[in-house]
Design a protein around this motif. Structure first.
Motif, mmCIF file in Angstrom:
data_model
loop_
_atom_site.group_PDB
_atom_site.id
_atom_site.type_symbol
_atom_site.label_atom_id
_atom_site.label_comp_id
_atom_site.label_asym_id
_atom_site.label_seq_id
_atom_site.Cartn_x
_atom_site.Cartn_y
_atom_site.Cartn_z
ATOM 1 N N GLY A 191 40.370 31.158 59.837
ATOM 2 C CA GLY A 191 40.148 32.592 59.931
ATOM 3 C C GLY A 191 40.731 33.373 58.776
ATOM 4 O O GLY A 191 40.916 34.578 58.878
ATOM 5 N N LYS A 192 40.997 32.723 57.652
ATOM 6 C CA LYS A 192 41.552 33.407 56.485
ATOM 7 C C LYS A 192 40.476 33.589 55.426
ATOM 8 O O LYS A 192 39.708 32.680 55.138
ATOM 9 C CB LYS A 192 42.700 32.604 55.881
ATOM 10 C CG LYS A 192 43.882 32.457 56.798
ATOM 11 C CD LYS A 192 44.951 31.623 56.147
ATOM 12 C CE LYS A 192 46.084 31.380 57.118
ATOM 13 N NZ LYS A 192 47.070 30.453 56.571
ATOM 14 N N VAL A 193 40.435 34.781 54.844
ATOM 15 C CA VAL A 193 39.524 35.110 53.756
ATOM 16 C C VAL A 193 40.356 35.687 52.627
ATOM 17 O O VAL A 193 41.152 36.603 52.845
ATOM 18 C CB VAL A 193 38.454 36.133 54.206
ATOM 19 C CG1 VAL A 193 37.554 36.503 53.056
ATOM 20 C CG2 VAL A 193 37.654 35.588 55.373
ATOM 21 N N ALA A 194 40.201 35.146 51.422
ATOM 22 C CA ALA A 194 40.979 35.624 50.277
ATOM 23 C C ALA A 194 40.047 35.832 49.087
ATOM 24 O O ALA A 194 39.054 35.129 48.931
ATOM 25 C CB ALA A 194 42.061 34.621 49.910
ATOM 26 N N CYS A 195 40.379 36.814 48.259
ATOM 27 C CA CYS A 195 39.589 37.104 47.067
ATOM 28 C C CYS A 195 40.500 37.694 46.001
ATOM 29 O O CYS A 195 41.427 38.443 46.324
ATOM 30 C CB CYS A 195 38.471 38.083 47.392
ATOM 31 S SG CYS A 195 37.425 38.459 45.977
ATOM 32 N N SER A 196 40.246 37.330 44.764
ATOM 33 C CA SER A 196 40.986 37.936 43.655
ATOM 34 C C SER A 196 40.022 38.216 42.509
ATOM 35 O O SER A 196 39.107 37.442 42.253
ATOM 36 C CB SER A 196 42.122 37.026 43.178
ATOM 37 O OG SER A 196 41.611 35.843 42.621
ATOM 38 N N VAL A 197 40.243 39.335 41.858
ATOM 39 C CA VAL A 197 39.442 39.768 40.719
ATOM 40 C C VAL A 197 40.402 40.034 39.570
ATOM 41 O O VAL A 197 41.332 40.818 39.707
ATOM 42 C CB VAL A 197 38.648 41.055 41.049
ATOM 43 C CG1 VAL A 197 37.849 41.519 39.855
ATOM 44 C CG2 VAL A 197 37.762 40.839 42.259
ATOM 45 N N MET A 198 40.189 39.336 38.451
ATOM 46 C CA MET A 198 41.071 39.494 37.288
ATOM 47 C C MET A 198 40.237 39.656 36.033
ATOM 48 O O MET A 198 39.247 38.945 35.858
ATOM 49 C CB MET A 198 41.959 38.264 37.133
ATOM 50 C CG MET A 198 43.004 38.128 38.200
ATOM 51 S SD MET A 198 44.008 36.682 37.943
ATOM 52 C CE MET A 198 43.106 35.523 38.939
ATOM 53 N N ASP A 199 40.641 40.580 35.184
ATOM 54 C CA ASP A 199 40.012 40.657 33.880
ATOM 55 C C ASP A 199 40.914 39.946 32.874
ATOM 56 O O ASP A 199 42.057 39.626 33.155
ATOM 57 C CB ASP A 199 39.698 42.089 33.465
ATOM 58 C CG ASP A 199 40.933 42.924 33.178
ATOM 59 O OD1 ASP A 199 42.053 42.442 33.396
ATOM 60 O OD2 ASP A 199 40.765 44.068 32.738
ATOM 61 N N TYR A 200 40.369 39.657 31.725
ATOM 62 C CA TYR A 200 41.100 38.875 30.735
ATOM 63 C C TYR A 200 42.061 39.715 29.899
ATOM 64 O O TYR A 200 42.707 39.192 29.010
ATOM 65 C CB TYR A 200 40.115 38.126 29.835
ATOM 66 C CG TYR A 200 39.310 37.106 30.606
ATOM 67 C CD1 TYR A 200 39.939 36.127 31.363
ATOM 68 C CD2 TYR A 200 37.929 37.123 30.588
ATOM 69 C CE1 TYR A 200 39.221 35.185 32.080
ATOM 70 C CE2 TYR A 200 37.196 36.192 31.287
ATOM 71 C CZ TYR A 200 37.845 35.227 32.027
ATOM 72 O OH TYR A 200 37.125 34.304 32.740
#
Length: 83
Positions: free
Chosen positions: A47-56
């Motif tokens: 039941g875990k949802v994870a997301c990450s957004v990274m720019d360089y």
């Protein structure tokens, strides 16, 4: 198991099994690379949802939701490099 779909997209799975406890877990993840950023995510059978957004250039956002426990975490990433 990781499968590279094309030069920008990769999908992966992970299966865990604990023999003495007879417990198992399944996780599915993805990674997509843009020209200036990268998006990664994970969906778990627990039941875990994870997301990450990274720019360089050093800025990023991430979040994790645990639906079973009602736990929500969000964060900001900033890299500072001295000149």
């Amino acid at each position: 198991y990781v499968r590279r779909i094309n030069e920008r997209l990769a999908l992966g799975t992970e299966y865990k099994f604990s023999y003495p406890d007879n417990e198992s877990s399944l996780s599915v993840g993805y990674e997509y690379s843009f020209r200036n950023a990268r998006v990664q995510g994970n969906v778990d059978a627990d039941g875990k949802v994870a997301c990450s957004v990274m720019d360089y250039q050093g800025m990023g956002f991430s979040g994790m939701i645990d639906y079973c426990r009602g736990d929500y975490k969000f964060g900001v990433l900033l890299h500072v490099v001295p000149p």
